[in-house]
Design a protein around this motif. Structure first.
Motif, mmCIF file in Angstrom:
data_model
loop_
_atom_site.group_PDB
_atom_site.id
_atom_site.type_symbol
_atom_site.label_atom_id
_atom_site.label_comp_id
_atom_site.label_asym_id
_atom_site.label_seq_id
_atom_site.Cartn_x
_atom_site.Cartn_y
_atom_site.Cartn_z
ATOM 1 N N MET A 52 -36.109 27.642 17.775
ATOM 2 C CA MET A 52 -35.569 26.568 16.956
ATOM 3 C C MET A 52 -36.593 26.156 15.914
ATOM 4 O O MET A 52 -37.752 25.960 16.214
ATOM 5 C CB MET A 52 -35.220 25.363 17.818
ATOM 6 N N LEU A 53 -36.132 26.039 14.696
ATOM 7 C CA LEU A 53 -36.989 25.609 13.598
ATOM 8 C C LEU A 53 -36.886 24.115 13.392
ATOM 9 O O LEU A 53 -35.792 23.548 13.464
ATOM 10 C CB LEU A 53 -36.554 26.285 12.296
ATOM 11 N N GLN A 54 -38.013 23.487 13.117
ATOM 12 C CA GLN A 54 -37.980 22.095 12.686
ATOM 13 C C GLN A 54 -37.526 22.069 11.234
ATOM 14 O O GLN A 54 -37.690 23.043 10.502
ATOM 15 C CB GLN A 54 -39.359 21.457 12.807
ATOM 16 N N ILE A 55 -36.971 20.937 10.828
ATOM 17 C CA ILE A 55 -36.523 20.801 9.441
ATOM 18 C C ILE A 55 -37.738 20.863 8.517
ATOM 19 O O ILE A 55 -38.735 20.176 8.739
ATOM 20 C CB ILE A 55 -35.748 19.485 9.243
ATOM 21 N N PHE A 56 -37.651 21.726 7.506
ATOM 22 C CA PHE A 56 -38.751 21.881 6.560
ATOM 23 C C PHE A 56 -38.943 20.590 5.771
ATOM 24 O O PHE A 56 -37.982 19.997 5.289
ATOM 25 C CB PHE A 56 -38.465 23.022 5.578
ATOM 26 N N ASP A 57 -40.224 20.176 5.623
ATOM 27 C CA ASP A 57 -40.539 19.025 4.775
ATOM 28 C C ASP A 57 -40.186 19.333 3.329
ATOM 29 O O ASP A 57 -39.682 18.481 2.603
ATOM 30 C CB ASP A 57 -42.028 18.663 4.875
ATOM 31 N N ASP A 58 -40.463 20.556 2.911
ATOM 32 C CA ASP A 58 -40.161 20.996 1.549
ATOM 33 C C ASP A 58 -39.201 22.184 1.641
ATOM 34 O O ASP A 58 -39.638 23.310 1.903
ATOM 35 C CB ASP A 58 -41.430 21.396 0.812
ATOM 36 N N PRO A 59 -37.905 21.942 1.457
ATOM 37 C CA PRO A 59 -36.946 23.035 1.615
ATOM 38 C C PRO A 59 -37.054 24.114 0.540
ATOM 39 O O PRO A 59 -36.360 25.127 0.605
ATOM 40 C CB PRO A 59 -35.585 22.326 1.545
ATOM 41 N N LEU A 97 -27.555 16.082 10.657
ATOM 42 C CA LEU A 97 -27.862 16.670 11.952
ATOM 43 C C LEU A 97 -29.105 17.535 11.854
ATOM 44 O O LEU A 97 -29.377 18.126 10.815
ATOM 45 C CB LEU A 97 -26.718 17.571 12.431
ATOM 46 N N ASP A 98 -29.806 17.642 12.970
ATOM 47 C CA ASP A 98 -30.845 18.648 13.138
ATOM 48 C C ASP A 98 -30.264 19.682 14.091
ATOM 49 O O ASP A 98 -30.052 19.412 15.265
ATOM 50 C CB ASP A 98 -32.120 18.043 13.708
ATOM 51 N N ALA A 99 -29.965 20.862 13.553
ATOM 52 C CA ALA A 99 -29.362 21.938 14.351
ATOM 53 C C ALA A 99 -30.387 23.005 14.717
ATOM 54 O O ALA A 99 -30.013 24.083 15.185
ATOM 55 C CB ALA A 99 -28.193 22.553 13.583
ATOM 56 N N GLY A 100 -31.661 22.724 14.475
ATOM 57 C CA GLY A 100 -32.702 23.676 14.814
ATOM 58 C C GLY A 100 -32.746 24.895 13.913
ATOM 59 O O GLY A 100 -33.274 25.932 14.297
ATOM 60 N N ILE A 101 -32.196 24.770 12.699
ATOM 61 C CA ILE A 101 -32.137 25.905 11.771
ATOM 62 C C ILE A 101 -33.079 25.733 10.584
ATOM 63 O O ILE A 101 -33.078 26.553 9.673
ATOM 64 C CB ILE A 101 -30.696 26.148 11.277
ATOM 65 N N GLY A 102 -33.866 24.661 10.589
ATOM 66 C CA GLY A 102 -34.850 24.451 9.535
ATOM 67 C C GLY A 102 -34.373 23.627 8.353
ATOM 68 O O GLY A 102 -35.170 23.249 7.509
ATOM 69 N N PHE A 103 -33.074 23.360 8.295
ATOM 70 C CA PHE A 103 -32.496 22.627 7.163
ATOM 71 C C PHE A 103 -31.545 21.559 7.687
ATOM 72 O O PHE A 103 -30.928 21.719 8.744
ATOM 73 C CB PHE A 103 -31.754 23.588 6.220
ATOM 74 N N ARG A 104 -31.441 20.486 6.907
ATOM 75 C CA ARG A 104 -30.535 19.402 7.295
ATOM 76 C C ARG A 104 -29.095 19.886 7.231
ATOM 77 O O ARG A 104 -28.725 20.657 6.346
ATOM 78 C CB ARG A 104 -30.738 18.204 6.373
ATOM 79 N N VAL A 105 -28.322 19.410 8.172
ATOM 80 C CA VAL A 105 -26.899 19.728 8.237
ATOM 81 C C VAL A 105 -26.140 18.439 7.969
ATOM 82 O O VAL A 105 -26.419 17.414 8.589
ATOM 83 C CB VAL A 105 -26.518 20.310 9.620
ATOM 84 N N LEU A 106 -25.190 18.480 7.055
ATOM 85 C CA LEU A 106 -24.418 17.292 6.689
ATOM 86 C C LEU A 106 -22.983 17.421 7.177
ATOM 87 O O LEU A 106 -22.306 18.408 6.896
ATOM 88 C CB LEU A 106 -24.421 17.102 5.175
ATOM 89 N N LEU A 107 -22.548 16.422 7.915
ATOM 90 C CA LEU A 107 -21.139 16.270 8.291
ATOM 91 C C LEU A 107 -20.649 15.011 7.586
ATOM 92 O O LEU A 107 -20.996 13.893 7.965
ATOM 93 C CB LEU A 107 -20.981 16.137 9.808
ATOM 94 N N GLU A 108 -19.893 15.211 6.494
ATOM 95 C CA GLU A 108 -19.390 14.067 5.730
ATOM 96 C C GLU A 108 -18.251 13.399 6.485
ATOM 97 O O GLU A 108 -17.504 14.047 7.219
ATOM 98 C CB GLU A 108 -18.895 14.526 4.360
ATOM 99 N N VAL A 109 -18.099 12.094 6.276
ATOM 100 C CA VAL A 109 -17.081 11.327 6.979
ATOM 101 C C VAL A 109 -15.689 11.916 6.756
ATOM 102 O O VAL A 109 -14.868 11.922 7.678
ATOM 103 C CB VAL A 109 -17.149 9.823 6.613
#
Length: 110
Positions: free
Chosen positions: A1-8, A44-56
């Motif tokens: 699992m990757l942490q979210i990159f500070d600088d994508p 979300l943090d899905a462990g893929i290195g990048f933020r995941v967005l679930l819009e309302v």
């Protein structure tokens, strides 16, 4: 699992982004932990290195209910959705809990 990159957009993140786009496809299930609530949805943090967005508007219940932030999935809870798009300008992955419904609309309109 990757942490979210500070600088994508770092070179390491760029390699990971390209790899992610090659290995994951539209409709794949993505599961992650809610790390932030915003008026427009949850990240979300899905462990893929990048933020995941679930819009309302992509919440499963969005077609029939009005939501306030208090109704959103809680920070720390696990949420699942289907991958819909990779957004290049900010390197986010977007997911939907209404994927089948949206795909059916696309098929009917096309």
């Amino acid at each position: 699992m990757l942490q979210i990159f500070d600088d994508p957009f770092s070179s390491e993140a760029t390699d990971a982004w390209e790899c992610l786009k090659r290995t994951r496809k539209r409709g794949d299930t993505v599961s992650g932990v809610v790390i932030q609530q915003k008026p427009f949805g949850v990240f979300l943090d899905a462990g893929i290195g990048f933020r995941v967005l679930l819009e309302v508007v992509q919440f499963r219940e969005a077609a029939s209910e009005h939501f306030s932030v208090e109704d959103y999935p809680a920070v720390g809870s696990t949420v699942e959705g289907q991958l819909t798009v990779f957004t290049e300008h900010n390197r986010q992955v977007r997911v939907s809990q209404r994927f089948d419904e949206l795909e059916n609309k696309l098929l009917r309109s096309g």
